[in-house]
Design a protein around this motif. Structure first.
Motif, mmCIF file in Angstrom:
data_model
loop_
_atom_site.group_PDB
_atom_site.id
_atom_site.type_symbol
_atom_site.label_atom_id
_atom_site.label_comp_id
_atom_site.label_asym_id
_atom_site.label_seq_id
_atom_site.Cartn_x
_atom_site.Cartn_y
_atom_site.Cartn_z
ATOM 1 N N TYR A 201 -26.789 68.059 48.299
ATOM 2 C CA TYR A 201 -26.115 69.538 48.131
ATOM 3 C C TYR A 201 -27.173 70.526 47.966
ATOM 4 O O TYR A 201 -27.007 71.654 48.352
ATOM 5 C CB TYR A 201 -25.066 69.343 46.890
ATOM 6 C CG TYR A 201 -24.524 70.781 46.583
ATOM 7 C CD1 TYR A 201 -23.451 71.409 47.369
ATOM 8 C CD2 TYR A 201 -24.931 71.349 45.354
ATOM 9 C CE1 TYR A 201 -23.391 72.549 47.036
ATOM 10 C CE2 TYR A 201 -24.341 72.464 45.015
ATOM 11 C CZ TYR A 201 -23.759 73.196 45.707
ATOM 12 O OH TYR A 201 -23.261 74.472 45.682
ATOM 13 N N GLU A 202 -27.904 70.394 46.843
ATOM 14 C CA GLU A 202 -28.639 71.298 46.307
ATOM 15 C C GLU A 202 -29.821 71.734 47.503
ATOM 16 O O GLU A 202 -30.410 72.758 47.638
ATOM 17 C CB GLU A 202 -29.549 71.102 45.223
ATOM 18 C CG GLU A 202 -28.853 70.900 43.856
ATOM 19 C CD GLU A 202 -29.537 70.924 42.666
ATOM 20 O OE1 GLU A 202 -30.602 70.157 43.001
ATOM 21 O OE2 GLU A 202 -29.063 71.380 41.437
ATOM 22 N N GLY A 204 -28.865 72.003 50.572
ATOM 23 C CA GLY A 204 -28.042 72.519 51.695
ATOM 24 C C GLY A 204 -27.550 71.621 52.751
ATOM 25 O O GLY A 204 -26.907 72.000 53.768
ATOM 26 N N ILE A 206 -25.118 69.203 52.642
ATOM 27 C CA ILE A 206 -23.723 68.757 52.559
ATOM 28 C C ILE A 206 -23.105 69.730 51.634
ATOM 29 O O ILE A 206 -23.647 70.001 50.437
ATOM 30 C CB ILE A 206 -23.522 67.445 52.023
ATOM 31 C CG1 ILE A 206 -22.267 66.983 52.474
ATOM 32 C CG2 ILE A 206 -23.994 66.966 50.636
ATOM 33 C CD1 ILE A 206 -21.839 66.556 53.790
ATOM 34 N N SER A 207 -21.733 69.958 51.953
ATOM 35 C CA SER A 207 -21.094 70.802 50.674
ATOM 36 C C SER A 207 -20.501 69.912 49.595
ATOM 37 O O SER A 207 -20.422 68.809 49.882
ATOM 38 C CB SER A 207 -19.723 71.566 51.338
ATOM 39 O OG SER A 207 -18.988 70.539 51.773
ATOM 40 N N LEU A 208 -19.972 70.494 48.594
ATOM 41 C CA LEU A 208 -19.372 69.528 47.565
ATOM 42 C C LEU A 208 -18.197 68.985 47.965
ATOM 43 O O LEU A 208 -18.092 67.896 47.678
ATOM 44 C CB LEU A 208 -19.190 70.515 46.071
ATOM 45 C CG LEU A 208 -20.426 70.988 45.491
ATOM 46 C CD1 LEU A 208 -19.970 71.963 44.443
ATOM 47 C CD2 LEU A 208 -21.074 69.887 45.004
ATOM 48 N N GLU A 209 -17.283 69.569 48.873
ATOM 49 C CA GLU A 209 -16.000 69.205 49.193
ATOM 50 C C GLU A 209 -16.421 68.035 50.151
ATOM 51 O O GLU A 209 -15.734 67.017 50.128
ATOM 52 C CB GLU A 209 -15.215 70.265 50.062
ATOM 53 C CG GLU A 209 -15.030 71.223 49.420
ATOM 54 C CD GLU A 209 -15.718 72.383 48.848
ATOM 55 O OE1 GLU A 209 -15.571 73.087 47.961
ATOM 56 O OE2 GLU A 209 -17.059 72.322 49.357
ATOM 57 N N ASP A 210 -17.358 68.254 51.092
ATOM 58 C CA ASP A 210 -17.639 66.929 51.864
ATOM 59 C C ASP A 210 -18.314 65.646 51.432
ATOM 60 O O ASP A 210 -17.871 64.665 51.600
ATOM 61 C CB ASP A 210 -18.335 67.305 53.020
ATOM 62 C CG ASP A 210 -17.731 68.294 54.215
ATOM 63 O OD1 ASP A 210 -16.465 68.298 54.057
ATOM 64 O OD2 ASP A 210 -18.341 68.713 55.040
ATOM 65 N N LEU A 211 -18.865 66.056 50.380
ATOM 66 C CA LEU A 211 -19.455 65.203 49.461
ATOM 67 C C LEU A 211 -18.524 64.190 48.743
ATOM 68 O O LEU A 211 -18.507 62.858 49.013
ATOM 69 C CB LEU A 211 -20.445 65.639 48.383
ATOM 70 C CG LEU A 211 -21.133 64.737 47.385
ATOM 71 C CD1 LEU A 211 -22.141 63.558 48.160
ATOM 72 C CD2 LEU A 211 -22.118 65.468 46.418
ATOM 73 N N ASP A 212 -17.518 64.702 48.379
ATOM 74 C CA ASP A 212 -16.529 63.941 47.713
ATOM 75 C C ASP A 212 -15.581 63.330 48.907
ATOM 76 O O ASP A 212 -15.031 62.212 48.718
ATOM 77 C CB ASP A 212 -15.380 64.733 46.767
ATOM 78 C CG ASP A 212 -16.155 64.688 45.417
ATOM 79 O OD1 ASP A 212 -17.016 64.136 45.286
ATOM 80 O OD2 ASP A 212 -15.174 65.033 44.378
ATOM 81 N N PHE A 278 -16.555 71.393 38.998
ATOM 82 C CA PHE A 278 -16.957 71.582 40.553
ATOM 83 C C PHE A 278 -15.735 72.224 41.181
ATOM 84 O O PHE A 278 -15.985 72.924 42.264
ATOM 85 C CB PHE A 278 -17.508 70.369 41.140
ATOM 86 C CG PHE A 278 -18.687 69.622 40.735
ATOM 87 C CD1 PHE A 278 -19.968 70.529 40.649
ATOM 88 C CD2 PHE A 278 -18.944 68.551 40.149
ATOM 89 C CE1 PHE A 278 -21.161 69.964 40.346
ATOM 90 C CE2 PHE A 278 -20.021 67.984 39.633
ATOM 91 C CZ PHE A 278 -21.376 68.535 39.683
#
Length: 306
Positions: A201-202, A204, A206-212, A278
């Motif tokens: 994520y950091e 850039g 993947i987004s937080l939403e897509d990570l979950d 988050f």
């Protein structure tokens, strides 16, 4: 069996419920009457919900007849076969409690701590050696099947086997960690996955939403039914060996907390308990999570019993 749970906070009521559902006599003790009253309410509501969802078919009134609350630790533990300490992770508080337990408990009482990280038998090596070890329940303990039993060289293996068998009778899935390691097993595995995800994520990637989504729609989706090693077997160990040879050197190996986490903490955005971490949460989200976990438990139990 006489079970005493010390602490009516986040984990205590759920742990008490586990042993109630296993048919045991349970006393929950805390210094605060209000906490005991709230904990009792939580247990009754949780039992009623499990009955309504068809997870258990026990009579709630009958189960609660085996439950007591006390503010006197001495009175609570005088006949205890098992004591589960579930107080805050403050060494001075635990030292005080263990001193009292050593004075008031029968000599054969098994005493375990629900600590999620502290090497307590090493910190207190002279406290009931052999009969004192860790039993780490997962939150919420009345729903999540796993319990980590953590032993050391002084631990009586017969006591570990006894507790494991008793937990299995209560419907849990205990595992034994043979020596203390920081975070035990599950927290280490979860931390490793979180570190890699937050690193991506950091960067850039993947987004937080897509990570979950990746966790719930793939990793977690499969992990409910098959473990890491079984997943590797399904993939093929030759394929895994090839992929790991490519991926391992590129994995995150940072040893500091990711900045996005420390920044959230500084802002007071701690997650569900503050309404935002988050993501943002409403009061209904906590209940929705429990409802979802209960449905998962029903499926899990069906899968195990097929």
């Amino acid at each position: 069996m006489n079970v005493v749970v010390i602490g009516s906070g986040v984990m205590g009521p759920g742990i008490a419920q586990v042993f109630l559902m296993g048919g045991h006599r349970v006393i929950m003790t805390d210094i605060k009457v209000e906490a005991l009253a709230e904990g009792t309410k939580e247990i009754r509501n949780s039992l009623n919900l499990m009955v309504a969802k068809g997870i258990i078919d026990q009579d709630v009134t009958a189960l609660m007849s085996n439950f007591q609350t006390m503010t006197s630790l001495e009175e609570a533990v005088k006949d205890a076969d098992l004591v589960v300490e579930a107080i805050p992770e403050v060494i001075s508080l635990k030292q005080q409690i263990y001193g009292s337990l050593d004075q008031f408990c029968p000599k054969d009482t098994v005493i375990v701590s629900n600590t999620s990280a502290l090497p307590l038998p090493e910190i207190f090596p002279n406290f009931r050696p052999g009969n004192f070890f860790v039993a780490h329940f997962m939150n919420p303990p009345q729903i999540i099947p796993l319990v980590e039993i953590v032993k050391n060289d002084k631990t009586n293996p017969e006591k570990v086997a006894w507790l494991r068998a008793e937990l299995e009778k209560c419907g849990k899935k205990p595992i034994v960690v043979n020596q203390f390691v920081k975070g035990f097993l599950t927290n280490r595995m979860q931390t490793a996955m979180a570190r890699e995800g937050l690193s991506l994520y950091e960067k850039g990637i993947i987004s937080l939403e897509d990570l979950d989504i990746a966790n719930t729609a793939c990793i977690g989706f499969k992990s409910a039914w098959q473990g890491t090693l079984e997943t590797m077997d399904y993939i093929g160990l030759d394929t895994c060996a090839f992929a790991y040879n490519v991926i391992f050197p590129d994995l995150c190996n940072e040893t500091t907390v990711p900045s996005i986490v420390t920044e959230k903490v500084k802002e007071g955005k701690l997650g569900l308990k503050t309404g935002e971490g988050f993501f943002k949460y409403s009061e209904e989200d906590a209940m929705a999570r429990q409802e979802g976990l209960l449905e998962q438990l029903k499926l899990y139990n069906t899968y195990l019993n097929k």
